[in-house]
Design a protein around this motif. Structure first.
Motif, PDB file in Angstrom:
ATOM      1  N   ASP A  35      -1.435   0.538 -21.941  1.00  0.00           N
ATOM      2  CA  ASP A  35      -2.224   0.404 -23.171  1.00  0.00           C
ATOM      3  C   ASP A  35      -1.603   1.144 -24.360  1.00  0.00           C
ATOM      4  OD1 ASP A  35      -3.969  -1.051 -21.667  1.00  0.00           O
ATOM      5  OD2 ASP A  35      -5.381   0.612 -21.341  1.00  0.00           O
ATOM      6  N   LYS A  36      -0.833   2.178 -24.089  1.00  0.00           N
ATOM      7  CA  LYS A  36      -0.228   2.966 -25.164  1.00  0.00           C
ATOM      8  C   LYS A  36       1.197   2.507 -25.479  1.00  0.00           C
ATOM      9  CE  LYS A  36      -3.056   6.925 -24.102  1.00  0.00           C
ATOM     10  NZ  LYS A  36      -3.133   8.308 -23.669  1.00  0.00           N
ATOM     11  N   GLY A  37       1.630   1.413 -24.847  1.00  0.00           N
ATOM     12  CA  GLY A  37       2.951   0.875 -25.130  1.00  0.00           C
ATOM     13  C   GLY A  37       4.075   1.475 -24.317  1.00  0.00           C
ATOM     14  N   ARG A  38       3.743   2.356 -23.386  1.00  0.00           N
ATOM     15  CA  ARG A  38       4.787   2.958 -22.553  1.00  0.00           C
ATOM     16  C   ARG A  38       5.306   1.938 -21.538  1.00  0.00           C
ATOM     17  NH1 ARG A  38       1.254   8.263 -21.439  1.00  0.00           N
ATOM     18  NH2 ARG A  38      -0.135   6.562 -20.927  1.00  0.00           N
ATOM     19  N   LEU A  39       6.588   1.986 -21.277  1.00  0.00           N
ATOM     20  CA  LEU A  39       7.246   1.061 -20.369  1.00  0.00           C
ATOM     21  C   LEU A  39       6.836   1.334 -18.916  1.00  0.00           C
ATOM     22  CD1 LEU A  39       9.282  -1.259 -20.509  1.00  0.00           C
ATOM     23  CD2 LEU A  39      11.080   0.420 -20.069  1.00  0.00           C
ATOM     24  N   LEU A  40       6.357   0.324 -18.210  1.00  0.00           N
ATOM     25  CA  LEU A  40       5.958   0.459 -16.815  1.00  0.00           C
ATOM     26  C   LEU A  40       6.898  -0.311 -15.881  1.00  0.00           C
ATOM     27  CD1 LEU A  40       2.091   0.006 -17.130  1.00  0.00           C
ATOM     28  CD2 LEU A  40       3.347   2.135 -16.816  1.00  0.00           C
ATOM     29  N   ARG A  41       7.071  -1.588 -16.140  1.00  0.00           N
ATOM     30  CA  ARG A  41       7.883  -2.478 -15.310  1.00  0.00           C
ATOM     31  C   ARG A  41       7.527  -2.342 -13.837  1.00  0.00           C
ATOM     32  NH1 ARG A  41      13.751  -1.863 -18.064  1.00  0.00           N
ATOM     33  NH2 ARG A  41      13.260  -3.001 -19.941  1.00  0.00           N
ATOM     34  N   ARG A  42       6.298  -2.717 -13.529  1.00  0.00           N
ATOM     35  CA  ARG A  42       5.810  -2.636 -12.156  1.00  0.00           C
ATOM     36  C   ARG A  42       4.859  -3.790 -11.893  1.00  0.00           C
ATOM     37  NH1 ARG A  42       1.565   2.396 -12.795  1.00  0.00           N
ATOM     38  NH2 ARG A  42      -0.076   1.190 -13.806  1.00  0.00           N
ATOM     39  N   THR A  43       4.566  -3.993 -10.629  1.00  0.00           N
ATOM     40  CA  THR A  43       3.576  -4.997 -10.255  1.00  0.00           C
ATOM     41  C   THR A  43       2.510  -4.360  -9.383  1.00  0.00           C
ATOM     42  OG1 THR A  43       3.179  -7.151  -9.242  1.00  0.00           O
ATOM     43  CG2 THR A  43       4.860  -5.793  -8.214  1.00  0.00           C
ATOM     44  N   MET A  44       1.293  -4.766  -9.632  1.00  0.00           N
ATOM     45  CA  MET A  44       0.182  -4.330  -8.789  1.00  0.00           C
ATOM     46  C   MET A  44      -0.252  -5.473  -7.877  1.00  0.00           C
ATOM     47  SD  MET A  44      -0.047  -1.264  -9.716  1.00  0.00           S
ATOM     48  CE  MET A  44      -1.583  -0.557  -9.205  1.00  0.00           C
ATOM     49  N   GLY A  45       0.497  -6.564  -7.901  1.00  0.00           N
ATOM     50  CA  GLY A  45       0.141  -7.755  -7.129  1.00  0.00           C
ATOM     51  C   GLY A  45       0.660  -7.755  -5.714  1.00  0.00           C
ATOM     52  N   ILE A  46       1.581  -6.869  -5.388  1.00  0.00           N
ATOM     53  CA  ILE A  46       2.096  -6.796  -4.020  1.00  0.00           C
ATOM     54  C   ILE A  46       2.133  -5.347  -3.570  1.00  0.00           C
ATOM     55  CG2 ILE A  46       3.447  -8.933  -4.051  1.00  0.00           C
ATOM     56  CD1 ILE A  46       5.915  -7.274  -4.685  1.00  0.00           C
ATOM     57  N   ALA A  47       2.034  -5.168  -2.280  1.00  0.00           N
ATOM     58  CA  ALA A  47       2.088  -3.838  -1.675  1.00  0.00           C
ATOM     59  C   ALA A  47       2.735  -3.976  -0.307  1.00  0.00           C
ATOM     60  CB  ALA A  47       0.685  -3.257  -1.549  1.00  0.00           C
ATOM     61  N   SER A  48       3.133  -2.862   0.264  1.00  0.00           N
ATOM     62  CA  SER A  48       3.749  -2.876   1.591  1.00  0.00           C
ATOM     63  C   SER A  48       3.121  -1.788   2.443  1.00  0.00           C
ATOM     64  CB  SER A  48       5.259  -2.636   1.475  1.00  0.00           C
ATOM     65  OG  SER A  48       5.818  -2.458   2.763  1.00  0.00           O
ATOM     66  N   LEU A  49       2.743  -2.173   3.639  1.00  0.00           N
ATOM     67  CA  LEU A  49       2.286  -1.202   4.630  1.00  0.00           C
ATOM     68  C   LEU A  49       3.152  -1.396   5.859  1.00  0.00           C
ATOM     69  CD1 LEU A  49       0.402   0.992   5.658  1.00  0.00           C
ATOM     70  CD2 LEU A  49      -1.177  -0.790   6.394  1.00  0.00           C
ATOM     71  N   GLY A  50       4.104  -0.506   6.047  1.00  0.00           N
ATOM     72  CA  GLY A  50       5.027  -0.593   7.180  1.00  0.00           C
ATOM     73  C   GLY A  50       4.393  -0.041   8.444  1.00  0.00           C
ATOM     74  N   GLY A  51       5.032  -0.311   9.548  1.00  0.00           N
ATOM     75  CA  GLY A  51       4.523   0.149  10.834  1.00  0.00           C
ATOM     76  C   GLY A  51       5.526   1.015  11.564  1.00  0.00           C
ATOM     77  N   ALA A  52       5.052   1.761  12.544  1.00  0.00           N
ATOM     78  CA  ALA A  52       5.913   2.662  13.294  1.00  0.00           C
ATOM     79  C   ALA A  52       6.791   1.922  14.294  1.00  0.00           C
ATOM     80  CB  ALA A  52       5.064   3.704  14.023  1.00  0.00           C
ATOM     81  N   THR A  53       6.589   0.602  14.444  1.00  0.00           N
ATOM     82  CA  THR A  53       7.466  -0.138  15.351  1.00  0.00           C
ATOM     83  C   THR A  53       8.821  -0.385  14.714  1.00  0.00           C
ATOM     84  OG1 THR A  53       6.573  -2.238  14.570  1.00  0.00           O
ATOM     85  CG2 THR A  53       5.597  -1.304  16.547  1.00  0.00           C
ATOM     86  N   LEU A  54       8.935  -0.169  13.427  1.00  0.00           N
ATOM     87  CA  LEU A  54      10.212  -0.341  12.752  1.00  0.00           C
ATOM     88  C   LEU A  54      10.997   0.968  12.801  1.00  0.00           C
ATOM     89  CD1 LEU A  54       8.963  -2.215   9.557  1.00  0.00           C
ATOM     90  CD2 LEU A  54       9.829  -3.204  11.676  1.00  0.00           C
ATOM     91  N   ASP A  55      12.307   0.853  12.895  1.00  0.00           N
ATOM     92  CA  ASP A  55      13.106   2.076  12.898  1.00  0.00           C
ATOM     93  C   ASP A  55      13.383   2.521  11.455  1.00  0.00           C
ATOM     94  OD1 ASP A  55      15.250   0.527  11.936  1.00  0.00           O
ATOM     95  OD2 ASP A  55      16.014   0.182  13.950  1.00  0.00           O
ATOM     96  N   ASN A  56      14.054   3.640  11.296  1.00  0.00           N
ATOM     97  CA  ASN A  56      14.291   4.204   9.961  1.00  0.00           C
ATOM     98  C   ASN A  56      15.069   3.257   9.054  1.00  0.00           C
ATOM     99  OD1 ASN A  56      12.963   6.522  10.592  1.00  0.00           O
ATOM    100  ND2 ASN A  56      14.802   7.663  11.154  1.00  0.00           N
ATOM    101  N   GLU A  57      16.059   2.567   9.630  1.00  0.00           N
ATOM    102  CA  GLU A  57      16.881   1.673   8.827  1.00  0.00           C
ATOM    103  C   GLU A  57      16.054   0.504   8.296  1.00  0.00           C
ATOM    104  OE1 GLU A  57      17.719   2.759  11.861  1.00  0.00           O
ATOM    105  OE2 GLU A  57      19.362   4.124  11.377  1.00  0.00           O
ATOM    106  N   GLU A  58      15.204  -0.077   9.129  1.00  0.00           N
ATOM    107  CA  GLU A  58      14.358  -1.181   8.687  1.00  0.00           C
ATOM    108  C   GLU A  58      13.372  -0.724   7.617  1.00  0.00           C
ATOM    109  OE1 GLU A  58      14.008  -3.992  12.611  1.00  0.00           O
ATOM    110  OE2 GLU A  58      13.139  -1.985  12.707  1.00  0.00           O
ATOM    111  N   ASN A  59      12.751   0.430   7.826  1.00  0.00           N
ATOM    112  CA  ASN A  59      11.825   0.962   6.818  1.00  0.00           C
ATOM    113  C   ASN A  59      12.549   1.260   5.506  1.00  0.00           C
ATOM    114  OD1 ASN A  59       9.157   1.015   7.925  1.00  0.00           O
ATOM    115  ND2 ASN A  59       9.889   2.531   9.380  1.00  0.00           N
ATOM    116  N   TYR A  60      13.775   1.735   5.588  1.00  0.00           N
ATOM    117  CA  TYR A  60      14.570   1.999   4.388  1.00  0.00           C
ATOM    118  C   TYR A  60      14.802   0.710   3.612  1.00  0.00           C
ATOM    119  CZ  TYR A  60      18.660   3.088   1.524  1.00  0.00           C
ATOM    120  OH  TYR A  60      19.529   3.231   0.478  1.00  0.00           O
TER     121      TYR A  60
END
Length: 188
Positions: free
Chosen positions: A143-168
């Motif tokens: 609202d104040k004109g500051r640059l955001l460049r983000r989306t609130m339309g997607i999110a990620s919830l990873g799981g512990a079945t993935l290893d560190n490389e996949e989560n990275y």
């Protein structure tokens, strides 16, 4: 089964063989002596990693006629040293479950029926929805004109079945797409 003989009674076998404490072959029945491990009939043993969490416990997968017949802990694994948790011990059931799905299933909105999709179609649908959600939720500035460049339309919830490389890699993908709502079940 043969006729019972009193000479085969375990206590008498113990004394006849000199195994007075009953800790040797004197207490084994004929049936027990003839038992073999189901793993002895395996055509080959394949080393693998348990799919359930990010610990990475080693597994030995016993295969006979191109079918998994048993999965056990790998004693050569420096991570688990041959031990598996209850889920890892039951992973053979994951592989051989009669209800296991081998095709992509899709249920359209408000539909009561599942339909089969080929993999490429399913991936294309996911990619289109991802891009559309990113576009619809994009915020260039606040609202104040500051640059955001983000989306609130997607999110990620990873799981512990993935290893560190996949989560990275998932973290890098969602960050590059402009998502800021990136979390992992292991951290929650």
């Amino acid at each position: 089964m043969g006729r019972f003989s009193m000479l085969e009674w375990p206590v008498l076998r113990q004394f006849r063989s000199g195994d007075y404490l009953g800790r040797g072959p004197a207490v084994e029945s004929a049936r027990t002596r003839n038992l073999t491990s189901r793993n002895e009939t395996a055509d080959r043993v394949v080393q693998s990693v348990c799919p359930y969490c990010a610990v990475g416990c080693g597994q030995r997968v016993y295969v006979k006629d191109e079918k998994v017949i048993q999965i056990e802990g790998d004693t050569d694994s420096p991570v688990s040293r041959g031990r598996l948790c209850p889920k890892g011990s039951a992973s053979e059931q994951l592989v051989n479950a009669p209800g296991r799905q081998y095709q992509v299933l899709y249920r359209a909105p408000k539909s009561t029926e599942w339909q089969h999709l080929d993999r490429d179609t399913a991936i294309e649908m996911i990619a289109q929805r991802f891009v559309e959600s990113r576009r619809n939720g994009w915020q260039e500035r606040d609202d104040k004109g500051r640059l955001l460049r983000r989306t609130m339309g997607i999110a990620s919830l990873g799981g512990a079945t993935l290893d560190n490389e996949e989560n990275y890699l998932i973290k890098k993908l969602f960050t590059a797409a402009g998502a800021i709502q990136i979390e992992n079940q292991a951290r929650i």
